[in-house]
Design a protein around this motif. Structure first.
Motif, PDB file in Angstrom:
ATOM      1  N   HIS A 155       0.689  -1.566  -0.008  1.00 43.10           N
ATOM      2  CA  HIS A 155      -0.228   0.375  -0.155  1.00 43.10           C
ATOM      3  C   HIS A 155       0.266   1.474   0.304  1.00 43.10           C
ATOM      4  O   HIS A 155       1.138   2.280  -0.728  1.00 43.10           O
ATOM      5  N   ILE A 156       1.789   1.248   0.988  1.00 38.06           N
ATOM      6  CA  ILE A 156       2.564   2.346   1.059  1.00 38.06           C
ATOM      7  C   ILE A 156       3.314   2.796  -0.502  1.00 38.06           C
ATOM      8  O   ILE A 156       3.609   3.827  -0.824  1.00 38.06           O
ATOM      9  N   ASN A 157       3.492   1.378  -1.053  1.00 32.44           N
ATOM     10  CA  ASN A 157       4.466   2.012  -2.560  1.00 32.44           C
ATOM     11  C   ASN A 157       3.576   2.163  -3.674  1.00 32.44           C
ATOM     12  O   ASN A 157       3.964   3.228  -3.923  1.00 32.44           O
ATOM     13  N   LYS A 158       2.458   1.842  -3.462  1.00 28.35           N
ATOM     14  CA  LYS A 158       1.848   2.464  -4.431  1.00 28.35           C
ATOM     15  C   LYS A 158       1.154   4.107  -4.050  1.00 28.35           C
ATOM     16  O   LYS A 158       1.304   4.511  -4.928  1.00 28.35           O
ATOM     17  N   LEU A 159       0.728   4.335  -2.321  1.00 24.98           N
ATOM     18  CA  LEU A 159       0.950   5.880  -2.506  1.00 24.98           C
ATOM     19  C   LEU A 159       2.029   6.292  -2.646  1.00 24.98           C
ATOM     20  O   LEU A 159       1.880   7.120  -3.605  1.00 24.98           O
ATOM     21  N   ASP A 160       2.694   6.211  -2.552  1.00 19.80           N
ATOM     22  CA  ASP A 160       4.107   6.779  -3.512  1.00 19.80           C
ATOM     23  C   ASP A 160       4.532   6.859  -4.649  1.00 19.80           C
ATOM     24  O   ASP A 160       4.381   7.931  -4.694  1.00 19.80           O
ATOM     25  N   SER A 161       3.877   5.982  -5.247  1.00 26.59           N
ATOM     26  CA  SER A 161       3.959   5.876  -6.538  1.00 26.59           C
ATOM     27  C   SER A 161       3.166   7.242  -7.096  1.00 26.59           C
ATOM     28  O   SER A 161       3.163   7.892  -7.886  1.00 26.59           O
ATOM     29  N   SER A 162       1.939   6.929  -6.886  1.00 26.77           N
ATOM     30  CA  SER A 162       1.434   7.741  -7.364  1.00 26.77           C
ATOM     31  C   SER A 162       1.255   9.452  -6.741  1.00 26.77           C
ATOM     32  O   SER A 162       1.022  10.019  -7.737  1.00 26.77           O
ATOM     33  N   GLU A 163       1.986   9.491  -5.612  1.00 21.54           N
ATOM     34  CA  GLU A 163       2.168  10.804  -5.184  1.00 21.54           C
ATOM     35  C   GLU A 163       2.988  11.009  -6.430  1.00 21.54           C
ATOM     36  O   GLU A 163       3.519  12.767  -6.765  1.00 21.54           O
ATOM     37  N   ASN A 164       4.175   9.934  -6.687  1.00 21.59           N
ATOM     38  CA  ASN A 164       5.027  10.288  -7.735  1.00 21.59           C
ATOM     39  C   ASN A 164       4.420  11.269  -9.005  1.00 21.59           C
ATOM     40  O   ASN A 164       4.712  12.138 -10.097  1.00 21.59           O
ATOM     41  N   GLN A 165       3.793  10.243  -9.360  1.00 21.74           N
ATOM     42  CA  GLN A 165       3.167  10.769 -10.828  1.00 21.74           C
ATOM     43  C   GLN A 165       1.575  11.770 -10.703  1.00 21.74           C
ATOM     44  O   GLN A 165       2.072  12.448 -11.392  1.00 21.74           O
ATOM     45  N   VAL A 166       1.342  12.295  -9.251  1.00 24.67           N
ATOM     46  CA  VAL A 166       0.608  13.197  -9.881  1.00 24.67           C
ATOM     47  C   VAL A 166       1.623  14.507  -9.498  1.00 24.67           C
ATOM     48  O   VAL A 166       0.832  15.177 -10.372  1.00 24.67           O
ATOM     49  N   ASP A 167       2.328  14.138  -8.907  1.00 23.86           N
ATOM     50  CA  ASP A 167       3.495  15.383  -9.740  1.00 23.86           C
ATOM     51  C   ASP A 167       3.635  15.661 -10.763  1.00 23.86           C
ATOM     52  O   ASP A 167       4.197  17.261 -10.731  1.00 23.86           O
ATOM     53  N   GLU A 168       3.837  14.563 -11.762  1.00 23.36           N
ATOM     54  CA  GLU A 168       3.775  14.847 -12.781  1.00 23.36           C
ATOM     55  C   GLU A 168       3.185  15.679 -13.661  1.00 23.36           C
ATOM     56  O   GLU A 168       3.438  16.901 -14.037  1.00 23.36           O
ATOM     57  N   THR A 169       1.865  15.593 -13.637  1.00 24.56           N
ATOM     58  CA  THR A 169       0.630  16.420 -14.213  1.00 24.56           C
ATOM     59  C   THR A 169       0.823  18.005 -13.260  1.00 24.56           C
ATOM     60  O   THR A 169       0.419  19.319 -13.676  1.00 24.56           O
ATOM     61  N   ILE A 170       1.060  17.810 -12.268  1.00 22.00           N
ATOM     62  CA  ILE A 170       1.205  19.491 -11.075  1.00 22.00           C
ATOM     63  C   ILE A 170       2.005  20.339 -12.306  1.00 22.00           C
ATOM     64  O   ILE A 170       2.654  21.217 -12.295  1.00 22.00           O
ATOM     65  N   PHE A 171       3.374  19.542 -12.100  1.00 20.80           N
ATOM     66  CA  PHE A 171       4.685  20.573 -12.945  1.00 20.80           C
ATOM     67  C   PHE A 171       3.784  20.798 -14.326  1.00 20.80           C
ATOM     68  O   PHE A 171       3.896  22.069 -14.512  1.00 20.80           O
ATOM     69  N   LEU A 172       3.420  20.358 -15.404  1.00 22.65           N
ATOM     70  CA  LEU A 172       3.407  20.628 -16.676  1.00 22.65           C
ATOM     71  C   LEU A 172       1.723  21.632 -16.295  1.00 22.65           C
ATOM     72  O   LEU A 172       1.951  22.551 -17.341  1.00 22.65           O
ATOM     73  N   LEU A 173       0.990  21.502 -15.817  1.00 25.03           N
ATOM     74  CA  LEU A 173      -0.434  22.199 -15.171  1.00 25.03           C
ATOM     75  C   LEU A 173      -0.075  24.058 -15.046  1.00 25.03           C
ATOM     76  O   LEU A 173      -0.172  24.697 -15.462  1.00 25.03           O
ATOM     77  N   LYS A 174       1.585  23.627 -13.805  1.00 22.97           N
ATOM     78  CA  LYS A 174       2.377  25.092 -13.524  1.00 22.97           C
ATOM     79  C   LYS A 174       3.289  25.251 -14.077  1.00 22.97           C
ATOM     80  O   LYS A 174       3.048  26.459 -14.541  1.00 22.97           O
ATOM     81  N   SER A 175       3.391  25.238 -15.205  1.00 26.15           N
ATOM     82  CA  SER A 175       4.167  25.310 -15.979  1.00 26.15           C
ATOM     83  C   SER A 175       3.476  26.348 -17.542  1.00 26.15           C
ATOM     84  O   SER A 175       3.780  27.306 -17.266  1.00 26.15           O
ATOM     85  N   TYR A 176       2.816  25.016 -17.390  1.00 25.07           N
ATOM     86  CA  TYR A 176       1.298  26.696 -18.539  1.00 25.07           C
ATOM     87  C   TYR A 176       0.770  27.724 -17.640  1.00 25.07           C
ATOM     88  O   TYR A 176       1.090  28.418 -18.723  1.00 25.07           O
ATOM     89  N   ILE A 177       0.666  26.772 -16.492  1.00 20.89           N
ATOM     90  CA  ILE A 177       0.012  29.054 -16.203  1.00 20.89           C
ATOM     91  C   ILE A 177       1.061  29.702 -15.970  1.00 20.89           C
ATOM     92  O   ILE A 177       1.055  30.647 -16.350  1.00 20.89           O
ATOM     93  N   ASN A 178       2.470  29.131 -15.722  1.00 25.02           N
ATOM     94  CA  ASN A 178       3.328  30.040 -15.513  1.00 25.02           C
ATOM     95  C   ASN A 178       3.739  30.694 -16.234  1.00 25.02           C
ATOM     96  O   ASN A 178       4.475  31.944 -16.885  1.00 25.02           O
ATOM     97  N   SER A 179       3.153  29.864 -17.848  1.00 25.08           N
ATOM     98  CA  SER A 179       3.720  30.394 -19.059  1.00 25.08           C
ATOM     99  C   SER A 179       3.065  31.386 -19.765  1.00 25.08           C
ATOM    100  O   SER A 179       4.037  32.301 -19.809  1.00 25.08           O
ATOM    101  N   THR A 180       1.716  31.154 -19.675  1.00 23.59           N
ATOM    102  CA  THR A 180       0.267  32.023 -19.930  1.00 23.59           C
ATOM    103  C   THR A 180       0.970  33.684 -18.811  1.00 23.59           C
ATOM    104  O   THR A 180       0.776  35.068 -19.334  1.00 23.59           O
ATOM    105  N   GLN A 181       1.286  33.806 -17.563  1.00 22.34           N
ATOM    106  CA  GLN A 181       1.510  34.489 -16.907  1.00 22.34           C
ATOM    107  C   GLN A 181       2.310  35.243 -17.599  1.00 22.34           C
ATOM    108  O   GLN A 181       2.459  37.045 -17.450  1.00 22.34           O
ATOM    109  N   ALA A 182       3.547  35.090 -17.793  1.00 24.71           N
ATOM    110  CA  ALA A 182       4.808  35.656 -18.281  1.00 24.71           C
ATOM    111  C   ALA A 182       4.802  36.234 -19.904  1.00 24.71           C
ATOM    112  O   ALA A 182       5.175  37.631 -20.053  1.00 24.71           O
ATOM    113  N   SER A 183       3.871  35.508 -20.775  1.00 27.15           N
ATOM    114  CA  SER A 183       3.326  36.256 -21.922  1.00 27.15           C
ATOM    115  C   SER A 183       1.996  37.498 -21.747  1.00 27.15           C
ATOM    116  O   SER A 183       2.426  38.573 -22.483  1.00 27.15           O
ATOM    117  N   LEU A 184       1.897  37.611 -20.393  1.00 25.75           N
ATOM    118  CA  LEU A 184       0.836  38.552 -20.629  1.00 25.75           C
ATOM    119  C   LEU A 184       1.869  39.588 -20.292  1.00 25.75           C
ATOM    120  O   LEU A 184       2.734  40.537 -19.114  1.00 25.75           O
TER     121      LEU A 184
END
Lengths: 532, 190
Positions: free
Chosen positions: A503-532
């Motif tokens: 269970h703990i391995n599964k939860l840890d892996s999930s955190e790593n994977q959700v972080d990839e989504t976080i990175f992508l969305l955060k980069s997109y949001i920052n890029s729109t703000q930079a161009s404003l």
């Protein structure tokens, strides 16, 4: 700071630095800027613990301090940099990237610096050499020069940078002569001219195998002056993020088109690594001739083939590559911001598809493309029966993924004379999903802590038994004694331990994977703000 | 217009697609369940060498952080033991930390110390004849050191037990004095 972000910061601080730092950090995030005394008073912790916590946070670059509201004469104010706290979620990814680029040595260097926040070059080299020597077979040891060369490579490619100093003058006199920067504007590390200059250090030798604890004392006493006192190095997270962004673009191209086109894009990105500033919307223009010369011969791409691939990339609706001119065989750029927007859009569509089904995803994609549609138009374009389309639309509306826009025909907003259009706005929806992701990671961490706490007794027992086994084996016990100790854990307990680990391995892996989504969305949001 | 009868909406529901007389789903009267049944099964996690290696890195990092000095436990530091701050400040030489303004000394402590010293002086004067000049010097140095080394807890207990103005050891008959060893006079007390 949203509630979910504060909660996640608290969980991350608690996991890495303990409850005291978590309490101090969370309170400081909620309050904005505070002086030391105010912080100690409000958290009701003893002053020295608060000081220690702030020191730990400053050491790791998560807390900045500066002249307060009353100017340089008043007390110093502290503030937390939340983005830096979120980076802690991504540490395994940074370490893995360093390993893939610079091998085990690079991996250990980055891991050591991440663990300690800031380190001098000489102490990093010594620690890493010792660790590598420890893992090598008996008789061999790692030479310092190899570690130094790996360190230099990391600095040359800007993955490591010098830490900015708080005050330029020496503070041995006690009085700070140079005015401190205001707490709201921390000094940028890149503003220092020697940001990426390696110090000359006189360091020769080899890693020592740690045999017993008394050697540690001797090492510390013999800490020679290596000539780089006060020059501390930290990880340059922005550079790592640019690297991740490039990787995401290359893998997207390879999924959408094929391997060769992804290699071409990889070459283009590599060529413009140093010339492109961090927040640029697109890379420098590269001519097809330059790209051809820079392509590795192992890819085996002939010149006419390259031209065909480039025109394919330009015509692709994802718009990863754009053509800006015709000189030199055609001038091409990689559209970084547009690529990020497309990647974010793909993420949003994928989330809708996985949560609501492919027909809802069809409606979502339709609305993204066509911007505003009426109820009837949605049913027609999506080719879905009216009742089901209505149901799906309302479900998406209730989840806030789709919005209703009123367009009045008359100034009095009469209902019979108003258009009601469904619409999807990509940027607010991306922000919404980012907050959901933060909440998800918070939930995953809390569940992991809960599982660990529930089985604490069992975990401690198994650790004790492992320690006993290890000591018995070291002193050379017989097999009968070992099996006797092993049997102290019953079979159902063993099964429980196994499922807990799973269970703990599964939860840890999930955190790593959700972080990839976080990175992508955060980069997109920052890029729109930079161009404003 | 507004509020004319119950169920009057501000816009015509036909526009958003609900026809007249159509059955709307029943309104819910309780909060949504904590773990609602999922319509679609979630996508399985990524597996593979990279994912497993990153998992191992994450768990090792977490374990390593617990052993480093940056993991602060709530136990108060003992006297004479260097805390993290001192370690870091020595390493950095205050380049990164701005020295806070010195703490204002607490006023209530002063009278206690004065009384203490007065009582000490009285006791040493008492013992002057018995011990002689050499012991007297040692005694003077030792007694304030001993008393301070006892710690604040000793102070508070003695003072506030009966809420008198006199320190409780004043009423001792001096039998315990001089029983401690005379070694370690040079030991610095903070």
């Amino acid at each position: 700071m949203t509630a979910q972000e504060v909660r996640l910061c608290g969980l991350l601080l608690q996991e890495h630095f303990g409850n005291v730092v978590e309490k101090v950090g969370t309170h400081l995030i909620r309050s904005g800027v505070l002086t030391l005394r105010a912080l100690a008073h409000e958290t009701k912790l003893p002053l020295d613990l608060v000081k220690k916590s702030l020191c730990v946070l400053v050491q790791h670059g998560m807390c900045t301090f500066g002249a307060g509201r009353r100017g340089p004469a008043g007390p110093v104010e502290y503030r937390i940099n939340c983005e830096r706290v979120f980076h802690m979620l991504r540490y395994p990814r940074y370490i893995y990237t360093a390993k893939s680029l610079y091998g085990d040595t690079g991996e250990l260097i980055v891991e050591e610096i991440l663990q300690r926040g800031q380190m001098t070059m000489s102490s990093t080299v010594k620690t890493v050499a010792d660790r590598l020597t420890h893992n090598m077979p008996e008789g061999q040891s790692m030479d310092y020069s190899e570690v130094v060369s790996a360190f230099s490579q990391l600095v040359e490619t800007h993955f490591l940078q010098r830490c900015p100093l708080a005050s330029a003058g020496s503070s041995s006199s006690g009085a700070v002569d140079t005015p401190l920067p205001v707490a709201t504007q921390p000094t940028e590390p890149e503003s220092h001219p020697d940001c990426y200059k390696l110090p000359y250090i006189n360091l020769t030798g080899q890693g020592k195998r740690r045999r017993s604890s008394e050697d540690g004392e001797a090492d510390q006493c013999a800490a020679k002056k290596c000539g780089d006192d006060r020059i501390y190095w930290q990880v340059n997270f922005q550079r790592f993020h640019l690297h991740f962004r490039d990787q995401a673009i290359i893998s997207a191209v390879s999924c959408k088109l094929d391997q060769s086109s992804s290699e071409i894009v990889r070459t283009m990105l590599r060529m413009s690594e140093v010339t492109t500033p961090a927040h640029a919307a697109f890379t420098q223009a590269l001519s097809a001739n330059e790209i051809f010369r820079a392509l590795l011969s192992s890819y085996n791409i002939a010149r006419p083939i390259l031209d065909q691939y480039l025109s394919l990339l330009v015509d692709d609706p994802m718009e990863f590559v754009g053509k800006t001119g015709d000189s030199g065989g055609g001038m091409y750029v990689v559209n970084l911001h547009r690529a990020l927007a497309n990647l974010a859009r793909a993420t949003l569509e994928s989330v809708v598809q996985e949560r609501f089904g492919s027909r809802s995803a069809r409606i979502f994609r339709l609305l993204l493309r066509k911007r505003h549609l009426e109820q009837k138009q949605v049913e027609d374009f999506a080719m879905i029966p009216a009742k089901e389309a209505k149901d799906m639309l309302y479900k998406l509306l209730s989840e806030n993924l789709v919005q209703l826009q009123e367009i009045p025909k008359t100034p009095d907003y009469a209902p019979s004379r108003t258009f009601y259009l469904y619409t999807v706005n990509q940027l607010p929806t991306a922000r919404l999903l980012l907050q959901h992701s933060y909440k998800t990671v918070g939930n995953l961490m809390e569940r992991r802590l809960y599982e660990t706490k529930e089985n604490k007794r069992l975990l401690e027992k198994s650790q004790r038994i492992e320690a006993i086994l290890a000591s018995l084996q070291a002193t050379g016990a017989e097999a009968a004694q070992l099996t006797e100790v092993e049997e102290m854990i019953t079979v159902p307990e063993r099964q429980q331990l196994e499922s807990l680990r799973h269970h703990i391995n599964k939860l840890d892996s999930s955190e790593n994977q959700v972080d990839e989504t976080i990175f992508l969305l955060k980069s997109y949001i920052n890029s729109t703000q930079a161009s404003l | 217009m507004a509020g004319r009868g119950r169920g009057q909406l501000t816009f015509s529901v036909e526009i958003v697609g609900i026809g007249k007389g159509e059955n709307l789903p029943p309104s819910s009267v309780q909060p949504t369940p904590l773990f609602p049944p999922l319509a679609q099964k979630p996508v399985p996690l990524q597996t593979g060498e990279e994912a497993e290696y990153m998992l191992a890195l994450k768990q090792e990092f977490r374990g390593a952080m617990k052993t480093l000095p940056f993991y602060i436990r709530p136990a108060a530091p003992k006297k004479g033991q260097f805390g993290v701050k001192d370690e870091l400040c020595h390493k950095h030489g205050f380049a990164y930390m701005v020295a806070e303004s010195p703490a204002v000394p607490k006023q209530p402590k002063q009278p206690r110390v004065d009384k203490e010293e007065i009582i000490r002086k009285l006791e040493t004067l008492e013992q002057k004849e018995e011990d002689g000049s050499s012991d007297e010097e040692e005694g003077e140095k030792k007694k304030p050191e001993e008393e301070e080394a006892e710690g604040e807890e000793g102070y508070d207990e003695e003072e506030f037990e009966d809420e008198t103005d006199y320190i409780m050891s004043y009423f001792d008959n001096g039998d315990e004095f001089g029983g401690d060893s005379d070694d370690n006079i040079d030991e610095a007390i903070y």
